[in-house]
Design a protein around this motif. Structure first.
Motif, PDB file in Angstrom:
ATOM      1  N   SER A   3       0.669  -1.253   0.123  1.00  0.00           N
ATOM      2  CA  SER A   3       0.029  -0.095  -0.036  1.00  0.00           C
ATOM      3  C   SER A   3       0.794   0.972   0.152  1.00  0.00           C
ATOM      4  O   SER A   3       0.530   2.232  -0.791  1.00  0.00           O
ATOM      5  N   TYR A  50       2.415   1.928  -3.461  1.00  0.00           N
ATOM      6  CA  TYR A  50       1.309   2.543  -4.238  1.00  0.00           C
ATOM      7  C   TYR A  50       1.369   4.009  -4.208  1.00  0.00           C
ATOM      8  O   TYR A  50       1.487   4.744  -5.298  1.00  0.00           O
ATOM      9  N   GLY A  61      -3.041   5.287  -0.954  1.00  0.00           N
ATOM     10  CA  GLY A  61      -1.970   4.178  -0.390  1.00  0.00           C
ATOM     11  C   GLY A  61      -1.855   4.578   1.083  1.00  0.00           C
ATOM     12  O   GLY A  61      -1.519   3.561   1.970  1.00  0.00           O
ATOM     13  N   GLY A  94      -4.627   3.120   2.979  1.00  0.00           N
ATOM     14  CA  GLY A  94      -4.343   1.521   2.871  1.00  0.00           C
ATOM     15  C   GLY A  94      -3.512   1.025   3.996  1.00  0.00           C
ATOM     16  O   GLY A  94      -3.734   0.213   4.499  1.00  0.00           O
TER      17      GLY A  94
END
Length: 336
Positions: free
Chosen positions: A270, A273, A314, A317
């Motif tokens: 995450s 990203y 991200g 997350g």
């Protein structure tokens, strides 16, 4: 204009001082002319600019008139002008006058990658009988178009490499005989470049991009600490009673190790990203001459917003992974 201080008629400039050569007193202008005739060489000065610019056709018009006003103070016996437009798809147009450029460029649909303005002048200076050749080259680059080309031609995404290779947005090169003349032209161009509209500086995003490689590492490190603390917190619920045994301890150890690894990995994915999204965000620096440029600018503005949203998702997350780990640990402690 500030460049008027560098006029050929000024008596304070270095070009008007005198030197003695073989018992003869001559001016620096004459000495430079003799040196050029004997060696066949000219001097060159150049300068680069990295500021993001928003260049329009009106800005080119202003530069053209500034340079024309600057050389009016000299005796120019001949001059040629060439405007070369380089497009994103490996095509180019060349114009010999600004009027032709302005008339034809607005109807194009191909994004402009760069513009090259080239001036060739023959100038006769005081105390020099022969004309001297001066060449002025100004290249203006659309960083937006360059990044687009590099992304399309690259198999893999290289955001940091793209940013390093596409920093310059303008460059100036002047070939001259007399330095005071070159300095006057450089001052006029430099002053003009500081009047071009540009993107407001986003210091936070620049700082974040400089340290974006730490986002996954810090996220994984924080997740590992949080999950280990949670494991230690629920450990008494599994071990410590009279019914505890080595088999129960082994199971707890294996499952807690698996939980730490899964949370660590998911947080890393995450956060990576988010790192990629942050690296892809760019300060918009572009040339806006035609409809194709407008489409690319709109597209890049929209992409910048998406990169910010992706970066935020991200980070969210990675936080969700930590919350989920805490929820699972609390549920396990309650029912086991």
């Amino acid at each position: 204009m500030p460049t008027s201080n560098h006029s050929a008629g000024s008596d304070t400039g270095p070009s008007h001082s005198s030197v003695v050569v073989a018992g003869t007193t001559i001016t620096m202008q004459q000495l430079q002319q003799i040196y050029t005739e004997l060696t066949g060489k000219s001097e060159t000065t150049s300068k680069y600019y990295d500021d993001p610019i928003h260049l329009s056709i009106d800005d080119i018009d202003q530069l053209h008139h500034r340079l024309m006003q600057t050389w009016e103070q000299y005796q120019v016996v001949s001059s040629t002008v060439c405007f070369t437009i380089y497009y994103l798809r490996n095509t180019k147009d060349r114009f010999n006058s600004f009027e032709r450029l302005k008339f034809q460029i607005s109807g194009g649909a191909e994004p402009v990658e760069s513009v090259l303005l080239k001036y060739e002048l023959l100038v006769i200076l005081p105390n020099v009988s022969k004309p001297q050749t001066y060449s002025i080259s100004v290249r203006l680059i659309s960083r937006l178009a360059v990044e687009r080309r590099m992304r399309e031609s690259s198999i893999i995404a290289l955001p940091r490499f793209i940013q390093m290779m596409s920093q310059h947005t303008a460059s100036v090169e002047i070939t001259y005989v007399d330095y005071s003349v070159a300095r006057a032209f450089m001052a006029a161009i430099d002053e003009w470049l500081h009047t071009i509209p540009r993107s407001p500086e986003n210091k936070f995003m620049k700082w974040l991009q400089a340290y974006s490689h730490w986002i996954p590492k810090l996220s994984q490190f924080a997740t590992a600490i949080i999950v280990v603390i949670l494991v230690i917190d629920i450990l008494p619920h599994f071990i410590g009673g009279s019914g505890s045994n080595f088999l129960q301890f082994s199971r707890f150890f294996l499952f807690s190790g698996l939980g730490v690894y899964v949370a660590y990995t998911l947080a890393g994915w995450s956060a990576s990203y988010a790192e990629r999204a942050v690296d892809k965000w760019t300060e918009l620096s572009y040339i806006k001459f035609n409809r194709g440029d407008e489409i690319e600018i709109t597209k890049s503005t929209r992409e910048n917003r998406f990169h910010l949203i992706k970066g935020a998702l991200g980070v969210v997350g990675a936080v969700v992974v930590d919350i989920a780990a805490k929820f699972i640990a609390a549920t396990a402690a309650e029912y086991l």
